[in-house]
Design an enzyme around this catalytic site. Structure first.
Site, PDB file in Angstrom:
ATOM      1  N   LYS A  82      20.945 104.022 -18.064  1.00  0.00           N
ATOM      2  CA  LYS A  82      20.835 103.050 -19.145  1.00  0.00           C
ATOM      3  C   LYS A  82      22.132 102.244 -19.217  1.00  0.00           C
ATOM      4  CE  LYS A  82      19.267 102.627 -23.937  1.00  0.00           C
ATOM      5  NZ  LYS A  82      18.769 103.322 -25.140  1.00  0.00           N
ATOM      6  N   GLU A 117       8.242 110.972 -35.884  1.00  0.00           N
ATOM      7  CA  GLU A 117       8.324 110.842 -37.339  1.00  0.00           C
ATOM      8  C   GLU A 117       7.389 111.803 -38.069  1.00  0.00           C
ATOM      9  OE1 GLU A 117       9.856 107.154 -35.496  1.00  0.00           O
ATOM     10  OE2 GLU A 117       8.035 108.357 -35.212  1.00  0.00           O
ATOM     11  N   ARG A 124       4.029 105.939 -39.130  1.00  0.00           N
ATOM     12  CA  ARG A 124       3.407 106.923 -38.252  1.00  0.00           C
ATOM     13  C   ARG A 124       3.310 108.299 -38.903  1.00  0.00           C
ATOM     14  NH1 ARG A 124       6.558 104.523 -33.093  1.00  0.00           N
ATOM     15  NH2 ARG A 124       8.355 105.496 -34.064  1.00  0.00           N
TER      16      ARG A 124
END
Length: 615
Positions: A277, A361, A389
């Protein structure tokens, strides 16, 4: 900044030309995001994968589903939008996420994590049912594999028998690395061209030779038993995938070859690629979290061009640390958003009471319910759009038992350049449907601190503290100890609002005063339940009402307030509800979006004049 004329026909480029293109694309991404802001580190890590995909597939016909969509910048450049990147995430410009209305090459809107495999298997099944001919690819990574929906999709896709490819972009945030030299050696051997050709030919021969299928099944089981002992990839193969990897995600030659091989297979294929990344930009490689989502910055130093200043997120994190220092039952929970929600310092100071559960979540809410049931005080900090969610868990695991869970709902209201997928415009309505829920709305840092203490120590049952992205406005007061507060006395019209939008409402009142219209400003500190008494008292004097809010129209505070007043027989003679309507709001600066939606001070002033003219 890379130009559209710089993009060659990827079906014709050589391997060396593809490598050179990746270098130019990476430099172009750094230049673009330094000017516009956006998601940098994740896009730098996906350059070679994206170029290889475009060399093998035709995404005007084939389907590429991103997960998460903030990896899509290279894809946008390669699909005719290079010249539009200068307006990336700007009002009227292209979005920072895949958007089918921008290009037929964007297969699906992708702003939240973990849904790509489910979408991909749905597209593959639609292809089968309609007799169409196209390939389906899901590119999942950057932590998306920590979400439970990803595993639901993988389980179904692997057993579906459909022809599809799942690419795991493993930058160290989703899955663990293989361990040991033997595992690495075997992985390399399994991906050599001669091995792949032999495997394909052996399978073909055994399918036509008498008794060959039985022999193939026996040898396959033996090979699988040996491989499972040495290579930790059995999870995906047990799901039904043909597993390829792990491979270097920055080797565009090797990726192109493997994708061509995977394309020829008639089964679900999982290609595991390892990436870095922030690849190619040292500041992002050293600190990928900081360069995940950035504002404009100096390329030479990596430093932001403009200081972000104090924010509600930082004020929340500091206030929670102060409370936790005095109360060892307070715990902090986040779903892969430690720094984004201001919890970085809490994790450093109280590591035993800090829990990052990944992009999960629903699990965060239910885990918090378990903690609350056993006497702890969990505080779950979550972006408003991500909280959506976990609605099922809020109702069944928290509210049903009236457990004391504190929700710190960050990014409530319009968030700006991230656009439709990230605006926090539904939580006010959704939370109001949860029995026993209390929803608090600070308008300043001072109110956030006092309301957080109130939520932690005095509210019973579930409670949400919702606040916006960024800093406070001109209003810096602290009237948050009551359910509402009258900030300005008036006789002609009642203006009602909450949260940071109270600044625009106060501006509206000033403009009205210049015209000789006396406006009373009522600020709601609690929007569930609403202080109907305070508003009714004001409306009984003014006879007119305007309610302004950064929320979707359905079940908004204004609708609930008007209904309550009508049931009391106290409805105003004239009223206006100013909100975001029943459509999704585009991307742009918050100020631009306020004006677009009629929520800036001058637009509210014009609407209030209409209310007064017809009152």
């Amino acid at each position: 900044m890379i130009q559209q004329s710089d993009i060659p026909d990827l079906k014709k480029v050589t391997d060396s030309e593809a490598e050179a293109l990746c270098t130019r694309l990476r430099a172009g991404l750094i230049d673009t995001v330094s000017r516009t802001g956006g998601h940098l580190a994740s896009n730098l890590g996906a350059v070679e994968i994206t170029v290889a995909l475009h060399r093998v597939f035709d995404f005007e016909r084939d389907r590429l589903v991103f997960d998460v969509g903030h990896q899509c910048y290279t894809h946008k450049i390669l699909t005719g939008r290079a010249d539009q990147m200068r307006d990336l995430r700007s009002f009227g410009g292209i979005a920072g996420f895949p958007k089918p209305v921008e290009s037929p090459c964007d297969a699906f809107v992708a702003g939240h994590a973990s849904n790509s495999v489910s979408v991909a298997v749905g597209m593959a099944r639609a292809r089968t049912l309609t007799g169409a001919d196209y390939d389906v690819v899901a590119l999942i990574g950057d932590g998306a594999l920590t979400g439970g929906l990803a595993y639901e999709g993988l389980s179904d896709a692997g057993n579906s028998g459909e022809r599809l490819i799942v690419i795991l972009n493993d930058n160290g945030m989703s899955i663990t690395k293989n361990v040991g030299g033997v595992a690495d050696h075997l992985a390399r051997q399994r991906l050599k061209p001669q091995y792949l050709r032999f495997k394909k030919g052996y399978r073909k021969v055994m399918s036509v030779v008498p008794g060959g299928k039985a022999v193939y099944r026996v040898t396959h089981k033996i090979k699988k038993a040996v491989k499972d002992t040495l290579l930790p990839c059995s999870l995906f193969e047990d799901m039904g995938f043909t597993y390829l990897g792990p491979v270097d995600g920055h080797d565009v030659r090797g990726l192109t070859r493997l994708l061509r091989y995977a394309k020829e297979m008639e089964t679900p294929v999982l290609l595991h690629v390892r990436t870095v990344k922030g690849k190619g930009y040292p500041p992002a490689e050293r600190n990928p979290d900081r360069f995940h989502g950035v504002g404009r910055f100096c390329i030479q130093t990596g430093e932001p061009l403009q200081s972000s200043g104090p924010s509600f997120s930082k004020a929340f994190g500091d206030a929670l640390c102060a409370l936790a220092a005095k109360d060892d039952k307070i715990c902090a929970v986040t779903a892969a958003m430690q720094d984004g929600t201001g919890l970085g310092t809490f994790f450093q100071r109280f590591p035993a009471r800090a829990f990052d559960v990944g992009i999960a979540e629903g699990h965060a809410v239910t885990m918090s319910a378990g903690m609350a049931k056993q006497g702890m005080t969990p505080v779950f900090a979550v972006y408003s759009s991500f909280l959506q969610r976990a609605c099922d868990m809020l109702i069944h695991d928290v509210a049903l038992q009236q457990l004391h869970l504190v929700l710190a709902v960050d990014r409530a209201g319009l968030v700006g350049e991230d656009g439709e997928t990230h605006h926090g415009v539904f939580d006010a309505a959704l939370l109001d449907t949860v029995p026993g829920m209390t929803v608090l709305c600070p308008s300043s840092f001072a109110e956030l601190r006092s309301m957080l203490e109130y939520a932690v120590h005095q509210v019973k049952g579930p409670v949400a503290l919702r606040y916006p992205r960024g800093g406070e406005g001109n209003y810096r007061g602290d009237s948050g100890r009551g359910r509402s507060a009258v900030l300005r006395q008036g006789r002609d019209v009642t203006l009602v609002g909450y949260g940071l939008l109270i600044n625009q409402i106060l501006e509206c009142a000033e403009l009205l005063a210049d015209d000789g219209v006396s406006a009373e400003v009522v600020k709601l500190n609690t929007i569930t339940p609403i202080d109907v008494d305070a508003v009714s008292k004001s409306v009984s004097r003014t006879g007119r009402l305007l309610v302004a809010e950064e929320a979707a129209e359905a079940n908004c505070v204004g609708q609930r307030l008007l209904s309550a007043l009508a049931l009391r027989g106290a409805a105003p003679g004239r009223a206006a509800l100013c909100n975001l309507g029943r459509f999704f709001v585009t991307h742009g600066s918050v100020a631009q979006l306020h004006k677009l939606c009629g929520l800036d001070g001058r637009s509210l002033y014009q609407k209030a004049l209409e209310v007064c003219a017809h009152g």
